[in-house]
Design an enzyme around this catalytic site. Sequence first.
Site, PDB file in Angstrom:
ATOM      1  N   ASP A 663       1.055  -1.490  -0.054  1.00  0.00           N
ATOM      2  CA  ASP A 663      -0.330  -0.072  -0.296  1.00  0.00           C
ATOM      3  C   ASP A 663       1.347   1.357   0.287  1.00  0.00           C
ATOM      4  O   ASP A 663       1.693   1.251   0.509  1.00  0.00           O
ATOM      5  CB  ASP A 663      -0.773  -0.094   1.395  1.00  0.00           C
ATOM      6  CG  ASP A 663      -1.638  -1.419   1.329  1.00  0.00           C
ATOM      7  OD1 ASP A 663      -1.889  -1.930   0.086  1.00  0.00           O
ATOM      8  OD2 ASP A 663      -2.077  -1.205   2.346  1.00  0.00           O
ATOM      9  N   LYS A 750      -5.854   9.935  13.032  1.00  0.00           N
ATOM     10  CA  LYS A 750      -6.673  10.171  11.003  1.00  0.00           C
ATOM     11  C   LYS A 750      -8.126  10.071  10.814  1.00  0.00           C
ATOM     12  O   LYS A 750      -8.326  10.922   9.527  1.00  0.00           O
ATOM     13  CB  LYS A 750      -5.910   8.370  11.137  1.00  0.00           C
ATOM     14  CG  LYS A 750      -6.555   8.249   9.035  1.00  0.00           C
ATOM     15  CD  LYS A 750      -5.599   6.199   9.115  1.00  0.00           C
ATOM     16  CE  LYS A 750      -5.781   6.164   7.503  1.00  0.00           C
ATOM     17  NZ  LYS A 750      -6.231   4.805   7.423  1.00  0.00           N
ATOM     18  N   ASP A 915      -4.797   2.478  -4.857  1.00  0.00           N
ATOM     19  CA  ASP A 915      -3.311   2.933  -4.303  1.00  0.00           C
ATOM     20  C   ASP A 915      -2.674   2.152  -3.703  1.00  0.00           C
ATOM     21  O   ASP A 915      -1.645   2.066  -3.364  1.00  0.00           O
ATOM     22  CB  ASP A 915      -2.831   4.414  -3.265  1.00  0.00           C
ATOM     23  CG  ASP A 915      -3.811   4.832  -1.951  1.00  0.00           C
ATOM     24  OD1 ASP A 915      -4.801   3.506  -2.284  1.00  0.00           O
ATOM     25  OD2 ASP A 915      -3.771   4.660  -0.997  1.00  0.00           O
TER      26      ASP A 915
END
EC number: 2.7.7.6
Length: 1098
Positions: A663, A750, A915
């Site tokens: 990732d 986050k 991604d």
Amino acid sequence: PIRESVRVSTDRDPDLEDEKREQLGESMQTELERLTWGVEVGTSEDINVDTVKRWGLQNNKYNAEHWIPPGGQRTAEDMGKLYQFWDEFIETYENEVMMNSGYREPLNKDKVFNTLLDHSNNKTNQTAEELKGIQTKIERMTMYFYEANVYESLGQLKNKFINIDEQTAKDYLLDKLEKPDDLDIVRAMGTYTLECIVVFVLSKQFNVFALDKASVQVATLVSELDSAAKIEYNRIIAEDRKRKKAKWGDKQINEDENILLQDKGVDTFNGDVHSELDRKKKSISKQTNRKRVRISKHKEPGIGEALFGWLASRKLIEVKKPVFLFDKKNKKPKNVIYPGYVDCLFDIKDLPFCSTLPMVYPPADWELWPTATAEVSDPYITNLTPLSSYRGGYLTSLQRESGDSPTLLSEKDYGVFDIHIDRERSQPVLSAVKKLQWQPYRINKLVYDFIQKHWSVLVSVGLLRPKNLALFKRKEALRLLSSLLFKHEELSTIYRYSELKSVLLKNIHASTFELYTMKIAEAYLDYKIYFPIFLDFRGRNYRHGPFHFHERDLVRSLIIFDESDDSAAHTINSDVGDRILHNFLISAAYHKSKFGVYREALEFIYNKIEDMQSKPTFFEKDIFVDTLCCRHPFQYISSCISLKTYADTKDLSVLRYTPVFQDASASAYQIMSYFLLDIDYGIHTNLLKKTNTDGRYIRDIYEFMWGCLIKYLIAEEKIELAIKLLTPNEKDQESVLAKIVSIFDRNVVKKMFMPMMYGKTDYTLKKDVEDLLKGKSDSEGINLISKHISTYWKVNFGKMKDLMDLINYVSWFGAGQDKPVVYSTPYWVTLQTYKWRKRVKMKIQYETTKNNEKEVKTTSAKMLIPLNDNDIRKSSTSTFANFIHQKDAFTAIQLVDFINKLENASSIPIYAVHDNFITMPEYASILPTLYRDSIFRMGHPLIIINKFLFDHILIPAIQNEHPQNKHLFSVEERSMLDRMMIDLQNPLIPDFGSVDITKARIKSIVIPKDLLLKCFSCLWMSKTKKISLVRWESCRDKIIKVYMRYTDDISSDEGVSRWLEYKNNLEFASDPVWSSDNTNGTQADSLDKGEDDYCIHY
């Protein structure tokens, strides 16, 4: 086909699923540590998910969280009683219902699987033509409506939908419909064609693989029923015309039959809403036009509404009951909410299998459809071709003419959201798509057999549900649940029936998902399989259906790579073998948990290998204990099985074909760091390499933010403390620092700051803080914490916010010109046009029977109807997120294009999920180098921003024909504009070998402020839309202010220095691949730097 709104991969975020699983593993590890220290469950506490886990660990009930609903004042004893209740319920059902002689398993889905099994390699040796025939047959059975296929697959539903004693759907519609066009459509149908259409639509909407969706909106169902009937009518007319043409020729075809009666995919329901809106438009002011409009049911129902009424009258569906909101003070209903959702009253497991599956034959190349409009004439996208004009992928998509074949663009609203490409410059896009979809895979038989053998153990640790649950009938199961709960009076006072019903249905649904996932795997065991690629309007790639790497951990563990037919002969020497083993071991460790450096991961997995060799019970006991705290439990099991097989056979192919997942490290922030040329962001997203005394390690941007937030709060509290000393009578406030430190962590940070990138507002931030601090702080404390977090973001990430504002302001300005918002890459142009959506509430009437008497019922269908006016606000707030996603997509396409240019490209498998990148262990080490270079190939950040300004401001100003503009631009300015237009064609800045020359080059591409002002004034003269001058000037001033601030930073001495550092880190220096005279490419081995690189990592 009808869009699979519940199972198209665009509806799920695999990263989010991974994050949830990681947090689950972390919390489970925490609970195990608490047990080690003897922490007990309270005797009476407000139960939460962690409490259930703790109880499950203490009592060896590792699947407790699946069966015990959180919430309420319940004790450990209560949880134990409920767990025993479920054991009794399952045992009773199996003994009393499943053993009943009248019970039958749903067999209708087996038709698809049996077709694959009957033709599998262990029974026949298929040729390419045979495989093509199998694939075509499967597509016809699962993707498109064919009446014969649906009728044969009805199984146990045949008596429910087709009953000679009941009125057929055709007769019902002929009684209810009044519009001549609709009546013609119904008359063209066969006796039971409409019943089969209904079953087909329900199969698409109510899908056994949709774990997160059990209901469907009334409006969606009505619309899909209407569209499906018209698509089938178009097909019938087209087939009839073909027969007449073949028999009589063109001259004998009636002129009226050359025009299809209904537009493809257009439904009466939406059309009627638009008509009603147009009728009311004159009486609705601009202000009220954005509010919800209540529209009474029209007198002439459409086909979709009539079919909905037929379903309701046959008691096959029901509309969810209204929700009554009560006033706590008066204890009376104060409002009624009509959900507008519909449920099936039969088991959706009995519906035919209508979902796209992997292919057993290579997908068709994407080609421009002959009947599509090849070019579009728009000054912004001259001579470009819309991606929605390309057909391919599934084999039958090139054979269908009824308008229901999928296109390369996965969006439903073509033209509103689209990609346009130059067929010459965009060849890398089509080549990358071909590379991705021509990669073969196969089912991992070792993992499949292991799961089947140890299913009961996997159930006990909470990874799977009991198989028999998938065979439970909804009606009988709920009846038994109600009667059994009635017998357990004490339990019924603790748990509500609605709670337990929800738990049961979720588990049945999950069990069905798992069972059919394994059925798919079994059916494809002896085939090579392929996944067709689709792109969204930003360029991100997707796959359709329930079985691919976008899916959950279980599905991922069952898929491995296979060799391409055109792969070159491959020799595995000792160096390659060491690389395969090294990368595979690291990947296996990361499926268990995260590590700061790869060295720690290797130490962990070496210890685990020793356990495998020294403990005979490892694969019978220990491995299942490990899965309790795994990030990806099934993939961890898969890795362990592969390691054991390799240890026994020394066959490296077992490891070589197992996929490894890497990732990008916070890719959105990586791209932002590149646009800002920010060294700190680049380092903390691992995009820039930086070593320290301890060696290189994986950095985390959210840990970095967490640390910066603490430092900011410490500084703020020092200031507040000083103020308190000066004003001793001031009321003491709760310490924000203490509160945040006690509750926040990396994951919370986050959650708070990742959405900031996509336009999260202060209001939404406050709501998130409220949810987090619910019951732990008062409103004043919540407001204070929200204010500090918002201020911290604006102060510490000011440059990032400026760039976001610049993109948003330019988007607002472009949308205000009644033009699509356009943002480009070197390979394609994205067009985005958000439309105002009218909130409409429609009344739909249908008949049902109660006590043998007909009863007319009314339900509400809530819809958002797109209007013709651009939604400027939505364009402004949404563009930045789409802009960043497009750059993500370009990076993925560029990386695959780089691999295509290598001389051994056919031997290097690659699968991109946004991604995230998946390949063989042998090639995992080269991806970080390719990823960095792909970001660099976007071009210099200033050129990308300039292109965005040119598309929305400078080009429209130059093309403006207003007489007053004739001498607005000087000769020098026009020359400058021409030179900049040429520069935009090549976004890469050459390596001049001199800092001074590079600085001068960067300064030369800055758009002067005076030129921008002239362009803005030119555009104002050309405006026709009524936007207030004050607002327009405010937007203009913000654009110029932020752009000049951005360019001053980028073109400064420090900015040029930062650019060169990024260039040196990202660009693949020894790069013969990009030379125009290179034809042989380069070996992948030369890209492996032989060192740990974490810009993308396991």
